[in-house]
Design a protein around this motif. Structure first.
Motif, short mmCIF file in Angstrom:
data_model
loop_
_atom_site.label_atom_id
_atom_site.label_comp_id
_atom_site.label_asym_id
_atom_site.label_seq_id
_atom_site.Cartn_x
_atom_site.Cartn_y
_atom_site.Cartn_z
N ASP A 1 0.51 -8.62 -2.27
CA ASP A 1 1.71 -7.88 -1.90
C ASP A 1 2.86 -8.21 -2.86
O ASP A 1 2.69 -8.97 -3.82
CB ASP A 1 2.10 -8.15 -0.45
N GLU A 2 4.03 -7.69 -2.58
CA GLU A 2 5.16 -7.87 -3.50
C GLU A 2 5.65 -9.31 -3.56
O GLU A 2 6.34 -9.70 -4.50
CB GLU A 2 6.31 -6.96 -3.09
N TYR B 1 0.53 9.24 -4.27
CA TYR B 1 1.17 8.48 -3.18
C TYR B 1 2.66 8.24 -3.41
O TYR B 1 3.35 7.75 -2.51
CB TYR B 1 0.48 7.12 -3.01
N TYR B 2 3.16 8.56 -4.63
CA TYR B 2 4.55 8.30 -5.00
C TYR B 2 4.90 6.81 -4.87
O TYR B 2 6.03 6.43 -4.54
CB TYR B 2 5.52 9.14 -4.17
N LYS B 3 3.91 5.97 -5.11
CA LYS B 3 4.10 4.51 -5.13
C LYS B 3 3.31 3.95 -6.32
O LYS B 3 2.17 4.36 -6.54
CB LYS B 3 3.60 3.87 -3.83
N TRP B 4 3.95 3.04 -7.04
CA TRP B 4 3.30 2.51 -8.24
C TRP B 4 2.46 1.28 -7.89
O TRP B 4 2.92 0.37 -7.20
CB TRP B 4 4.35 2.12 -9.29
N TYR C 1 -0.08 7.25 -8.55
CA TYR C 1 1.38 7.40 -8.40
C TYR C 1 1.74 8.84 -8.03
O TYR C 1 2.59 9.08 -7.17
CB TYR C 1 2.07 7.01 -9.71
N ASN D 1 1.40 1.62 5.01
CA ASN D 1 2.72 1.84 4.41
C ASN D 1 3.18 0.66 3.54
O ASN D 1 4.35 0.27 3.56
CB ASN D 1 3.77 2.13 5.50
N GLN D 2 2.25 0.06 2.78
CA GLN D 2 2.60 -1.03 1.86
C GLN D 2 3.22 -0.45 0.60
O GLN D 2 3.05 0.73 0.28
CB GLN D 2 1.34 -1.81 1.49
N SER D 3 3.95 -1.30 -0.12
CA SER D 3 4.49 -0.90 -1.42
C SER D 3 4.62 -2.14 -2.30
O SER D 3 4.63 -3.27 -1.80
CB SER D 3 5.85 -0.22 -1.26
N GLY D 4 4.72 -1.92 -3.60
CA GLY D 4 4.87 -3.05 -4.52
C GLY D 4 3.63 -3.90 -4.63
O GLY D 4 3.71 -5.10 -4.89
N LEU E 1 -1.51 1.94 1.14
CA LEU E 1 -0.31 2.71 0.83
C LEU E 1 0.03 3.73 1.90
O LEU E 1 1.21 3.98 2.17
CB LEU E 1 -0.48 3.41 -0.53
#
Length: 536
Positions: free
Chosen positions: A508-509, A487-490, A484, A456-459, A452
């Motif tokens: 990954d997403e 990192y402000y990412k779920w 969350y 800088n990964q997300s999802g 994260l």
């Protein structure tokens, strides 16, 4: 009674499960690396003639030569041999057999040495897949199976399944087939053709004649050991043979497989298209339907019998042995005979299910609990026969002996399914040396932070053992929520019972697994970043 077909696509092939009232009754693994399936037709080469066996060994490209017995040549062998030679030499230019002149029928008591010659090329069909140390078993009695009919070249005979008992219906089907079948092709009418209209039968006939034309075109340019016509995949052939009014759904988890199944259903049964469903959930389809757990409980050496008792199943080269045990149910009835009968009746259902589930073939010996009464033995024997009547494989059951032994022979055309239910120790990985299991949460935390923050990964989605899933998701402010807030990412967290307690994976997403750095490397990168922040 509901019937569901569930298909899970993997890199190695398709896992196929047939459920009856949510209980697993058939399981198959159609591997991608298998090029020798029942029904495939090859242009083989005679490698060795064995007069003592009245047979020949045929090279079809498999690592072991295939076996062709004189008795499997079929009475139309001379006509097939003449036709295949004519096609290869380009003397025969059309696939239709309308103007083809038959040869005389093969002598049923002839000798292999009189018909086989080393180096001779033959059109052969696989009737039994390679099993253990044996190569494939072949036949030259070529046939092509459809949903309602079986097409037999070089014959004009129309025969009807013995399971269609109505004389009126048998005559009706014979008249219909006689009006639509091509010349010099015989037809076997399958049981599922009962009550079908001529349009459905004709569509099936057209599909099989198209396959024959494809075989003709392939044979013209074929080289020795080439496959000239492949049978349907295990999935499609199961749908072809089993699809009927009692089917409720067909679920697949792969878009390409969904389109393939849709195209096949459109061709053979357009009215059944509504049964086909594409599973798109994040949880694997076998996990979602509950098949994964059933596989673990049903393929072990010891199998629990619903209602009482258990089975011990042993496999040997020569036969399969099943031992029936009473377990903790031995005191439920008033006397020993009643207890033995009760347990054996319950075990009979599970034995029949296991034979079909594991696709066990050859000789099977079942050691039931001893019963003194002949009536009791007959009841158990009848129970096995009654449950096995829906089995597609041919079988023979002998009466239970005085020693409580039931002998069964069951058609074997493929290796028996075998699933390793034992798991490698999740703590030591099979090495016998362990690391502290408490460190797994630190490893996951480091990997999540590395993905994260550093990458800088997300999802992303984290798959863990159910115990770890509870650890990360339960509580007023769970570990998942703390990530969350940090990192402000779920991070989505999913259960996966196939994982060990200290195993995990992250996708990954797009649903693709992320190749993780080793925990030490991830820790090192985080420490480097922290040092950079301090020095800045």
């Amino acid at each position: 009674m509901s019937n569901e077909l569930v298909i899970n696509s993997t890199q190695e092939g398709e896992r196929i499960a047939l459920l009856q009232d949510k209980r697993l009754i058939e399981y198959h693994f159609d591997r991608n690396d298998t090029n020798y399936s029942v029904g495939d037709i090859f242009l083989g080469t005679v490698k060795k003639v064995m007069p003592g066996l009245n047979a020949a060994f045929i090279d079809i490209g498999y690592q072991k030569d295939a076996f062709l017995h004189y008795g499997d040549l079929g009475e139309n062998f001379p006509s097939l041999l003449k036709w295949s030679r004519g096609v290869q030499s380009q003397k025969i230019t059309v696939g239709a057999l309308k103007n083809f002149q038959f040869e005389g029928q093969l002598d049923k008591v002839g000798k292999a040495a009189d018909v086989f010659k080393k180096g001779q090329q033959l059109l052969v069909q696989i009737v039994k897949e390679p099993i253990s140390t044996k190569g494939p078993r072949l036949s030259m009695d070529i046939s092509m199976a459809g949903r309602y009919l079986v097409l037999v070249p070089f014959s004009n005979t129309i025969s009807v399944s013995k399971k269609i008992v109505s004389k009126t219906e048998r005559e009706r089907l014979k008249r219909l087939i006689a009006s639509i079948k091509p010349d010099n092709f015989g037809v076997i009418i399958r049981t599922v053709a009962e009550g079908r209209e001529v349009a459905e039968l004709d569509r099936d006939m057209q599909s099989m004649t198209a396959n024959w034309e494809q075989l003709f075109q392939s044979l013209r340019a074929a080289k020795p050991n080439d496959k000239v016509l492949g049978e349907l995949g295990r999935t499609s052939s199961m749908i072809r043979d089993m699809l009927n009014e009692s089917f409720d759904s067909i679920t697949v988890d792969s878009a390409p497989m969904y389109e393939e199944m849709r195209s096949y259903l459109q061709k053979i049964a357009p009215d059944k298209l509504g049964l086909l469903k594409l599973h798109t959930g994040k949880v694997k389809v076998f996990e979602h339907v509950g098949i994964e757990k059933q596989l673990k409980t049903l393929f072990g050496k010891t199998v629990t019998v619903p209602g009482g008792g258990y089975l011990v199943i042993e496999h040997t080269e020569a036969l399969h042995v099943i031992d029936v045990n009473s377990g903790n149910k031995s005191n439920q009835e008033s006397d020993q005979e009643a207890t033995a009968l009760m347990i054996n009746m319950l075990a009979a259902k599970e034995v029949a299910r296991q034979l079909r589930l594991r696709d066990m073939g050859g000789i099977i010996v079942v050691d039931f609990i001893d019963m003194k009464s002949a009536d009791s033995r007959k009841k158990v024997e009848d129970a096995v026969k009654d449950i096995m009547k829906n089995d597609k494989a041919r079988f023979t059951i002998l009466p239970i002996t005085k020693f409580g032994l039931l002998q069964i022979t069951r058609q074997r055309v493929r290796p028996a399914e075998n699933i390793v239910t034992g798991e490698v120790c999740p703590t030591c990985g099979g090495t016998g040396k362990i690391s502290a299991s408490i460190l797994v949460t630190d490893e996951i935390d480091n990997s999540i932070e590395d993905l994260l923050v550093t990458q800088n990964q997300s999802g992303i989605t984290l798959y863990v053992h159910p115990f770890l899933h509870a650890y990360y998701t339960k509580g007023l402010v769970s570990k998942q929520m703390k990530w969350y807030l940090k990192y402000y990412k779920w991070v989505k967290i999913m259960k996966d019972t196939s994982l060990g307690l200290t195993d995990y994976r992250i996708e990954d997403e797009r649903g693709e697994e992320i190749e993780l750095h080793s925990p030490a490397a991830a820790m090192s990168r985080l420490q480097d970043r922290e040092v950079e922040e301090i020095t800045d």
